[in-house]
Scaffold this active site. Structure first.
Site, short mmCIF file in Angstrom:
data_model
loop_
_atom_site.label_atom_id
_atom_site.label_comp_id
_atom_site.label_asym_id
_atom_site.label_seq_id
_atom_site.Cartn_x
_atom_site.Cartn_y
_atom_site.Cartn_z
N ARG A 236 0.84 -1.19 0.00
CA ARG A 236 0.00 0.00 0.00
C ARG A 236 0.88 1.24 0.00
NH1 ARG A 236 -3.69 -2.06 -1.47
NH2 ARG A 236 -5.79 -2.29 -0.67
N GLU A 265 -2.02 7.95 -4.46
CA GLU A 265 -2.24 7.50 -5.84
C GLU A 265 -3.68 7.79 -6.26
OE1 GLU A 265 -1.18 3.31 -5.03
OE2 GLU A 265 -3.26 2.82 -5.52
N HIS A 283 -0.54 0.23 -9.74
CA HIS A 283 -1.34 -0.63 -8.83
C HIS A 283 -1.97 -1.79 -9.59
CE1 HIS A 283 -3.56 -0.53 -4.71
NE2 HIS A 283 -3.48 -1.77 -5.17
C1 8YV Z 1 -6.73 -4.35 -5.89
C2 8YV Z 1 -5.27 -4.47 -3.80
O1 8YV Z 1 -6.62 -4.57 -7.25
O2 8YV Z 1 -6.58 -6.27 -3.06
C3 8YV Z 1 -5.97 -5.27 -2.76
O3 8YV Z 1 -5.91 -4.87 -1.57
O4 8YV Z 1 -4.54 -3.61 -3.48
C4 8YV Z 1 -5.42 -4.75 -5.27
O5 8YV Z 1 -5.22 -6.10 -5.50
C5 8YV Z 1 -7.17 -2.95 -5.69
O6 8YV Z 1 -7.03 -2.54 -4.41
C6 8YV Z 1 -8.60 -2.77 -6.19
O7 8YV Z 1 -9.53 -2.59 -5.17
#
Ligand code: 8YV
Length: 325
Positions: A236, A265, A283
């Site tokens: 993150r 972001e 991401h």
């Molecule tokens: C997602 C992610 O694609 O699952 C998570 O926590 O960070 C990613 O895999 C993104 O957050 C979409 O909600």
């Protein structure tokens, strides 16, 4: 009358089809990122909301939605959701673990390889027409095979990365709040954060974001790393102090970085764009078709289970079901 479901971002047609059989679906087909006000307005009469990690679920949203019983997030991370406030209001929250583990671990390795071996940096140089001869010392990178991999946060994805590291004959060390089950079987040993920073040839960040992990990698921590080290963040934004990282790369205090996630972001700290050896992706850690469809469908199956009176598959606060509403 079908219960109202808001889907905040455009999602796969098969997911909409499955959900439309049970819910009256309001789907963000334009795929605009809504402001918090817009989200509150659209969600106000909904029984359930299907969110993604960029949607903030806070008390203001919950207060605006008196009929709300469930939030399904299409992500494994849930730092965007005030879980305690949901539980207190009897709002069930589900996430999407497991289905994205292997794809995200692959991406961690992709960024590690690309950053350590200067793939993006040398490609940028080549595309700029600067390659006029081969040289012994051109774009020398760091070995990945046989090196020491540090994993910060040894959960499901961290373990999947450690399994991959075995194929590269890497020594794996990790830092976690507690001993990770299965880590010893993977040959991974637990060390303190400072030991991890000092010993890792490559450092992979795979821990959840919270106030406790905000800027857990900042100027001090970057200063403890080897000057030849690579830093990879697939977890993150906010875990790394992006300004401190850009400064460390510019001063060659560490050698390289691979980042899939950023503070604020999709806006990026402009200093990161100028840093010399950095690989940047938008991401896409879980971004394979099977992984994203798996996540999207799991979120949908959780919603359908609620309506069918069945237990949710991947609840984050099953106790919310017991809270009187
Ligand atoms: C997602 C992610 O694609 O699952 C998570 O926590 O960070 C990613 O895999 C993104 O957050 C979409 O909600």
């Amino acid at each position: 009358m079908k219960p109202k479901l808001l889907i905040t971002r455009k999602v796969f047609p098969e997911v909409i089809e499955a959900l439309s059989a049970v819910f009256d679906v309001d789907h963000n087909l334009a795929d605009d990122a809504w402001t918090p006000e817009e989200l509150r307005r659209r969600a106000s009469a909904c029984r359930a909301i299907y969110v993604v990690a960029s949607d903030r679920v806070d008390t203001a949203l919950l207060d605006a939605c008196p009929a709300l019983v469930m939030i399904a997030t299409g992500s494994v991370g849930y730092n965007h959701i005030d879980l305690a406030a949901c539980t207190a209001r009897g709002v069930l929250v589900t996430n999407t673990p497991d289905v994205l583990t292997e794809a995200t671990a692959d991406m961690g390795f992709a960024l590690l390889m690309a950053a350590a071996r200067r793939v993006s940096e040398s490609e940028r140089w080549l595309r700029a027409g600067q390659w006029d001869r081969w040289a012994w010392d051109q774009f020398l990178g760091a070995d990945v095979h046989g090196s020491t991999l540090g994993v910060l946060g040894m959960g499901r994805i961290g373990s999947a990365i450690a399994r991959r590291a075995a194929g590269f004959s890497m020594r794996v060390i990790y830092c976690n709040r507690s001993e990770a089950p299965g880590a010893a079987a993977l040959g991974a040993s637990r060390v303190t954060l400072d030991e991890l920073l000092a010993q890792a040839d490559h450092l992979m960040l795979v821990l959840p974001y919270s106030t406790a992990t905000h800027h857990i990698i900042g100027e001090r921590e970057l200063g403890l790393m080897k000057p030849t080290a690579t830093l990879v963040n697939i977890a993150r934004g906010g875990i790394v102090d992006d300004a401190a990282l850009a400064a460390a790369l510019a001063a060659h205090r560490i050698a390289a970085a691979g980042l899939d996630v950023f503070e604020n972001e999709p806006a990026l700290n402009p200093a990161l764009l100028k840093a010399p050896n950095i690989v940047l992706t938008p991401h896409i850690g879980s971004g394979t078709r099977s992984s994203r469809l798996g996540m999207a469908m799991l979120a949908a199956r959780n919603l359908l289970a609620l309506e069918a009176g069945e237990p949710p598959l991947t609840p984050l606060n099953a106790q919310a079901l017991k809270t009187p509403r």
